[in-house]
Design a protein around this motif. Sequence first.
Motif, PDB file in Angstrom:
ATOM      1  N   PHE A  63      51.903  45.696 -91.811  1.00 52.23           N
ATOM      2  CA  PHE A  63      53.311  45.448 -91.526  1.00 52.23           C
ATOM      3  C   PHE A  63      54.078  46.772 -91.502  1.00 52.23           C
ATOM      4  CE2 PHE A  63      51.976  41.294 -92.905  1.00 52.23           C
ATOM      5  CZ  PHE A  63      52.727  40.434 -92.117  1.00 52.23           C
ATOM      6  N   GLY A  64      54.943  46.889 -90.523  1.00 51.77           N
ATOM      7  CA  GLY A  64      55.777  48.079 -90.407  1.00 51.77           C
ATOM      8  C   GLY A  64      55.137  49.212 -89.650  1.00 51.77           C
ATOM      9  N   ALA A  65      53.852  49.123 -89.371  1.00 50.50           N
ATOM     10  CA  ALA A  65      53.172  50.201 -88.649  1.00 50.50           C
ATOM     11  C   ALA A  65      53.403  50.041 -87.152  1.00 50.50           C
ATOM     12  CB  ALA A  65      51.681  50.189 -88.953  1.00 50.50           C
ATOM     13  N   GLY A 102      52.649  49.833 -83.381  1.00 51.31           N
ATOM     14  CA  GLY A 102      51.455  49.441 -82.657  1.00 51.31           C
ATOM     15  C   GLY A 102      50.610  48.404 -83.355  1.00 51.31           C
ATOM     16  N   SER A 103      51.083  47.868 -84.483  1.00 55.90           N
ATOM     17  CA  SER A 103      50.328  46.825 -85.175  1.00 55.90           C
ATOM     18  C   SER A 103      50.682  45.458 -84.588  1.00 55.90           C
ATOM     19  CB  SER A 103      50.641  46.842 -86.672  1.00 55.90           C
ATOM     20  OG  SER A 103      52.011  46.529 -86.906  1.00 55.90           O
ATOM     21  N   ILE A 104      49.843  44.482 -84.852  1.00 52.56           N
ATOM     22  CA  ILE A 104      50.080  43.137 -84.338  1.00 52.56           C
ATOM     23  C   ILE A 104      51.382  42.546 -84.874  1.00 52.56           C
ATOM     24  CG2 ILE A 104      49.179  40.767 -84.331  1.00 52.56           C
ATOM     25  CD1 ILE A 104      46.375  41.912 -84.141  1.00 52.56           C
ATOM     26  N   PRO A 105      51.719  42.679 -86.173  1.00 48.97           N
ATOM     27  CA  PRO A 105      53.020  42.160 -86.631  1.00 48.97           C
ATOM     28  C   PRO A 105      54.213  42.778 -85.907  1.00 48.97           C
ATOM     29  CG  PRO A 105      51.593  42.543 -88.507  1.00 48.97           C
ATOM     30  CD  PRO A 105      50.897  43.122 -87.322  1.00 48.97           C
ATOM     31  N   SER A 106      54.150  44.087 -85.622  1.00 51.61           N
ATOM     32  CA  SER A 106      55.261  44.712 -84.895  1.00 51.61           C
ATOM     33  C   SER A 106      55.351  44.175 -83.471  1.00 51.61           C
ATOM     34  CB  SER A 106      55.083  46.231 -84.870  1.00 51.61           C
ATOM     35  OG  SER A 106      53.971  46.611 -84.078  1.00 51.61           O
ATOM     36  N   PHE A 107      54.209  43.909 -82.848  1.00 52.27           N
ATOM     37  CA  PHE A 107      54.213  43.308 -81.519  1.00 52.27           C
ATOM     38  C   PHE A 107      54.798  41.893 -81.564  1.00 52.27           C
ATOM     39  CE2 PHE A 107      50.415  46.136 -80.267  1.00 52.27           C
ATOM     40  CZ  PHE A 107      51.263  47.088 -79.711  1.00 52.27           C
ATOM     41  N   ILE A 108      54.474  41.138 -82.615  1.00 50.20           N
ATOM     42  CA  ILE A 108      54.994  39.776 -82.745  1.00 50.20           C
ATOM     43  C   ILE A 108      56.517  39.792 -82.889  1.00 50.20           C
ATOM     44  CG2 ILE A 108      55.051  37.742 -84.244  1.00 50.20           C
ATOM     45  CD1 ILE A 108      52.105  38.216 -84.853  1.00 50.20           C
ATOM     46  N   VAL A 109      57.035  40.700 -83.718  1.00 45.91           N
ATOM     47  CA  VAL A 109      58.489  40.790 -83.913  1.00 45.91           C
ATOM     48  C   VAL A 109      59.187  41.125 -82.597  1.00 45.91           C
ATOM     49  CG1 VAL A 109      60.320  42.108 -85.048  1.00 45.91           C
ATOM     50  CG2 VAL A 109      58.317  41.379 -86.353  1.00 45.91           C
TER      51      VAL A 109
END
Length: 247
Positions: free
Chosen positions: A18-20, A22-29
């Motif tokens: 989270f918070g990185a 290029g990570s999947i959570p950042s893409f989802i947000v």
Amino acid sequence: MSTTQETPYLFDPANWEFGAAGSIPSFIVTHLYYTGLALAIAILIAVPVGLYIGHTGRLAFVAINAGNAGRALPTLGLVSLLVTMFGLGLIPALIALVILAIPPILTSTYAGLRAVDRAAVDAAKGMGMRELGILLRVEIPMALPLIISGLRSAALQVVATATVAAYVGLGGLGRLLVDGLALNQYDRVVAGAVVVAVLAIVIDLVAEGIQRLVVSPGISGRALTRPSKSFPTVSPTQPRAGTASAG
């Protein structure tokens, strides 16, 4: 052999930080931001127009033709056309998503109001209610199931199509698809497709829960399926209380 080659992209813990960037959570947000913004603009446009058409019965061809056009419109082709007009960035992707979301919201709002029992509307008029009061207190509450179903349909279409934002240089889950194909990393493509599908299912389940909260059970039909607790049933072969048995 590197870790990314040994571990599929979807299951690599480094991609879920989270918070990185290029990570999947950042893409989802980012993906949810595009989806929510497009839906909000589409609702502001389509719901008032659908309410007007459904309440007055005028310009019904607008709602019908909008639904037909929405099913036939190629979103990626529209994005390409808008890019030539506005260049890369949020504007072409947002316009395409809004145009995609308007038809189901508009047609369902119109259809919901036209499906309201005219006897209820006539009764409201007989009680002296004004047109705005009839719309707000009679027609909209009774049309909510169809209106919300249109919103759910639009949300599913937008969340699935928001991946086109990556084609105009934006972020979101579409980056997994575009970058994965460009780099021949097909596990990244699979990860993007799976996350988009799961996100669509979650959004639909949340919308269903909201619909259950805001729609009256009597209108949705759930009241008819609930067993009555006030009046116990009596078996045909069971003698009623206070009645002497034969013999």
